[in-house]
Write a protein that holds these residues in place. Structure first.
Motif, mmCIF file in Angstrom:
data_model
loop_
_atom_site.group_PDB
_atom_site.id
_atom_site.type_symbol
_atom_site.label_atom_id
_atom_site.label_comp_id
_atom_site.label_asym_id
_atom_site.label_seq_id
_atom_site.Cartn_x
_atom_site.Cartn_y
_atom_site.Cartn_z
ATOM 1 N N MET A 1 0.824 -1.192 0.000
ATOM 2 C CA MET A 1 0.000 0.000 0.000
ATOM 3 C C MET A 1 0.860 1.244 0.000
ATOM 4 S SD MET A 1 -2.492 1.551 2.865
ATOM 5 C CE MET A 1 -1.034 2.357 3.486
ATOM 6 N N LYS A 2 0.508 2.234 -0.842
ATOM 7 C CA LYS A 2 1.241 3.475 -0.873
ATOM 8 C C LYS A 2 1.014 4.235 0.412
ATOM 9 C CE LYS A 2 2.667 2.771 -5.053
ATOM 10 N NZ LYS A 2 4.067 2.463 -5.334
ATOM 11 N N SER A 3 1.931 5.131 0.689
ATOM 12 C CA SER A 3 1.873 5.911 1.917
ATOM 13 C C SER A 3 0.577 6.691 2.021
ATOM 14 C CB SER A 3 3.064 6.878 1.958
ATOM 15 O OG SER A 3 2.906 7.811 2.999
ATOM 16 N N PHE A 4 0.002 6.703 3.193
ATOM 17 C CA PHE A 4 -1.214 7.469 3.441
ATOM 18 C C PHE A 4 -0.927 8.951 3.312
ATOM 19 C CE2 PHE A 4 -4.445 9.109 6.600
ATOM 20 C CZ PHE A 4 -5.497 8.981 5.735
ATOM 21 N N VAL A 5 0.339 9.335 3.581
ATOM 22 C CA VAL A 5 0.710 10.733 3.438
ATOM 23 C C VAL A 5 0.485 11.176 2.002
ATOM 24 C CG1 VAL A 5 2.612 12.385 3.551
ATOM 25 C CG2 VAL A 5 2.422 10.603 5.284
ATOM 26 N N ARG A 6 0.901 10.311 1.041
ATOM 27 C CA ARG A 6 0.697 10.610 -0.366
ATOM 28 C C ARG A 6 -0.791 10.669 -0.677
ATOM 29 N NH1 ARG A 6 3.829 6.701 -4.189
ATOM 30 N NH2 ARG A 6 5.489 7.552 -2.866
ATOM 31 N N GLY A 7 -1.554 9.734 -0.065
ATOM 32 C CA GLY A 7 -2.996 9.718 -0.281
ATOM 33 C C GLY A 7 -3.659 10.986 0.221
ATOM 34 N N VAL A 8 -3.206 11.451 1.413
ATOM 35 C CA VAL A 8 -3.769 12.684 1.960
ATOM 36 C C VAL A 8 -3.465 13.847 1.030
ATOM 37 C CG1 VAL A 8 -3.590 14.354 3.830
ATOM 38 C CG2 VAL A 8 -3.753 11.926 4.354
ATOM 39 N N GLY A 9 -2.275 13.830 0.425
ATOM 40 C CA GLY A 9 -1.927 14.879 -0.521
ATOM 41 C C GLY A 9 -2.878 14.899 -1.697
ATOM 42 N N VAL A 10 -3.228 13.725 -2.190
ATOM 43 C CA VAL A 10 -4.180 13.631 -3.299
ATOM 44 C C VAL A 10 -5.540 14.145 -2.876
ATOM 45 C CG1 VAL A 10 -5.415 12.042 -4.821
ATOM 46 C CG2 VAL A 10 -2.968 11.715 -4.383
ATOM 47 N N TRP A 11 -5.966 13.732 -1.654
ATOM 48 C CA TRP A 11 -7.262 14.206 -1.159
ATOM 49 C C TRP A 11 -7.270 15.721 -1.031
ATOM 50 C CZ3 TRP A 11 -7.005 9.960 3.053
ATOM 51 C CH2 TRP A 11 -7.453 8.764 2.507
ATOM 52 N N LYS A 172 -0.887 2.919 11.145
ATOM 53 C CA LYS A 172 -0.144 2.408 9.999
ATOM 54 C C LYS A 172 0.042 3.456 8.903
ATOM 55 C CE LYS A 172 -1.260 -2.580 10.111
ATOM 56 N NZ LYS A 172 -0.085 -3.191 9.496
ATOM 57 N N THR A 173 -0.883 4.402 8.834
ATOM 58 C CA THR A 173 -0.870 5.356 7.727
ATOM 59 C C THR A 173 -0.401 6.752 8.122
ATOM 60 O OG1 THR A 173 -3.225 5.777 8.138
ATOM 61 C CG2 THR A 173 -2.678 4.151 6.434
ATOM 62 N N GLN A 174 -0.825 7.220 9.275
ATOM 63 C CA GLN A 174 -0.457 8.535 9.770
ATOM 64 C C GLN A 174 -0.153 8.454 11.267
ATOM 65 O OE1 GLN A 174 0.636 10.779 7.821
ATOM 66 N NE2 GLN A 174 -0.909 12.363 7.700
ATOM 67 N N ARG A 176 1.529 10.077 13.315
ATOM 68 C CA ARG A 176 1.586 11.300 14.121
ATOM 69 C C ARG A 176 0.190 11.858 14.409
ATOM 70 N NH1 ARG A 176 5.442 15.675 11.785
ATOM 71 N NH2 ARG A 176 5.111 16.483 13.904
ATOM 72 N N CYS A 177 -0.795 11.298 13.771
ATOM 73 C CA CYS A 177 -2.166 11.787 13.954
ATOM 74 C C CYS A 177 -2.919 10.899 14.943
ATOM 75 C CB CYS A 177 -2.898 11.818 12.614
ATOM 76 S SG CYS A 177 -2.132 12.898 11.388
ATOM 77 N N LYS A 178 -4.023 11.418 15.444
ATOM 78 C CA LYS A 178 -4.841 10.644 16.377
ATOM 79 C C LYS A 178 -6.317 10.848 16.076
ATOM 80 C CE LYS A 178 -4.915 14.201 20.008
ATOM 81 N NZ LYS A 178 -4.613 14.476 21.446
ATOM 82 N N ILE A 179 -7.119 9.915 16.587
ATOM 83 C CA ILE A 179 -8.562 10.000 16.429
ATOM 84 C C ILE A 179 -9.099 11.091 17.340
ATOM 85 C CG2 ILE A 179 -10.753 8.765 16.648
ATOM 86 C CD1 ILE A 179 -8.988 7.676 14.449
ATOM 87 N N GLY A 180 -9.949 11.940 16.788
ATOM 88 C CA GLY A 180 -10.571 12.991 17.581
ATOM 89 C C GLY A 180 -11.963 12.585 18.022
ATOM 90 N N ALA A 204 -14.976 9.645 12.037
ATOM 91 C CA ALA A 204 -14.268 10.361 13.104
ATOM 92 C C ALA A 204 -13.451 11.517 12.555
ATOM 93 C CB ALA A 204 -13.340 9.387 13.840
ATOM 94 N N THR A 205 -13.259 12.527 13.398
ATOM 95 C CA THR A 205 -12.346 13.595 13.047
ATOM 96 C C THR A 205 -10.918 13.111 13.300
ATOM 97 O OG1 THR A 205 -12.467 14.546 15.277
ATOM 98 C CG2 THR A 205 -14.009 15.402 13.651
ATOM 99 N N ILE A 206 -9.989 13.672 12.544
ATOM 100 C CA ILE A 206 -8.569 13.316 12.670
ATOM 101 C C ILE A 206 -7.784 14.553 13.070
ATOM 102 C CG2 ILE A 206 -6.553 12.369 11.471
ATOM 103 C CD1 ILE A 206 -8.865 10.397 11.849
ATOM 104 N N ILE A 207 -6.976 14.408 14.093
ATOM 105 C CA ILE A 207 -6.173 15.527 14.584
ATOM 106 C C ILE A 207 -4.700 15.239 14.321
ATOM 107 C CG2 ILE A 207 -5.563 16.895 16.604
ATOM 108 C CD1 ILE A 207 -8.273 16.017 17.823
#
Length: 209
Positions: A1-11, A172-174, A176-180, A204-207
Motif C-alpha cells: 500500500m502506498k503511503s497514506f501521506v501521499r494519499g492525503v496529498g491527493v485528497w 499504519k498510515t499517519q 503522528r495523527c490521532k482520532i478525535g 471520526a475527526t482526525i487531529i
C-alpha cells in the motif's frame, strides 16, 4: 500500500479543486450536503481490510477534518472462512452445471449464457472469489460495495473492535495523527439519516500536529 501521506496529498488536491470548481459534495435530490469519497487508502489489520475515505461537504459549508473508516474481510480471511464452512471455488464443470440449471429453470439458453459470461468476467476481476453453494449454485460475496471495494458477508464487529481497528489503521498510515471526535455532530447534521458510524464503519475527526 502506498503511503497514506501521499494519499492525503491527493485528497487535499481534490478538495482544492472541488472548492474552486464545484460544490465538493451535494445531492439536490436527496438533500445530502455531506458524503464520503471513494476509498483512497486501504490497510490490512489482521483479518480485516480497512478502507479510508475523506468526508467532504458542500463548498459553502466548513466541517472538521473527518474521515470514514470502513471494514471488510481481507481476501485471505474470506477464503479461510469459506473453506471452514466447507465451500470451494467453482471449477469449469461447476460453471457448466450452473448454466444448465438456469436453462432448466426456464431461462432461455442465450440468456443463461449471457448471465454466466457476465459472472465469469466478474470472477476474473474480483479478489473475493465466488463459491459453490451446497445447492450447486455459484454465489459471490454479498456486500454493499458492489464487489469493487470489499467484502462484508458474515462479518460482525463490536464497537470496541471497530475503534481498535480505526486506531490501528491510522497508526499504519499517519502515526503522528490521532482520532478525535467520533460521529462529529456538525457532520452528522448535514445528512438526513446522519453521517455517522455504522455496524461496520467509524466516522471520526482526525487531529494531526
Amino acid at each position: 500500500m502506498k503511503s497514506f501521506v501521499r494519499g492525503v496529498g491527493v485528497w487535499g488536491l481534490c478538495a482544492l479543486l472541488l472548492s474552486a470548481c464545484g460544490d465538493g459534495y451535494s445531492d439536490p435530490i436527496s438533500g445530502h450536503q455531506v458524503g464520503a469519497q471513494s476509498p483512497k487508502a486501504t490497510v490490512e489489520v489482521g483479518r480485516i481490510e480497512v478502507r479510508i475515505s475523506r468526508v467532504v461537504a458542500s463548498r459553502k459549508i466548513k466541517i472538521p477534518n473527518t474521515y470514514a473508516f470502513r471494514f471488510g474481510w481481507t481476501s485471505d480471511a474470506y477464503d479461510r472462512r469459506n473453506r471452514a464452512r466447507g465451500l470451494r471455488q467453482p471449477t469449469e464443470r461447476d460453471w457448466q452445471k450452473y448454466e444448465a440449471s438456469l436453462v432448466g429453470g426456464r431461462v432461455k439458453s442465450k440468456g443463461a449464457a449471457v448471465v454466466v459470461k457476465s459472472q465469469r468476467k466478474r470472477e476474473r476481476r474480483t479478489k473475493f472469489k465466488p463459491v459453490v453453494t451446497r445447492g450447486g449454485k455459484i454465489a459471490f460475496c454479498n456486500d454493499t460495495w458492489g464487489g469493487k471495494y470489499g467484502c462484508t458477508t458474515g462479518l460482525s464487529l463490536t464497537r470496541a473492535e471497530r475503534l481498535r481497528l480505526t486506531r490501528a489503521a491510522l497508526a499504519k498510515t499517519q502515526p503522528r495523527c490521532k482520532i478525535g471526535q467520533i460521529d462529529p455532530p456538525k457532520v452528522a447534521a448535514l445528512h438526513p439519516e446522519g453521517m455517522k458510524s455504522g455496524k461496520l464503519s467509524v466516522v471520526a475527526t482526525i487531529i494531526c500536529p
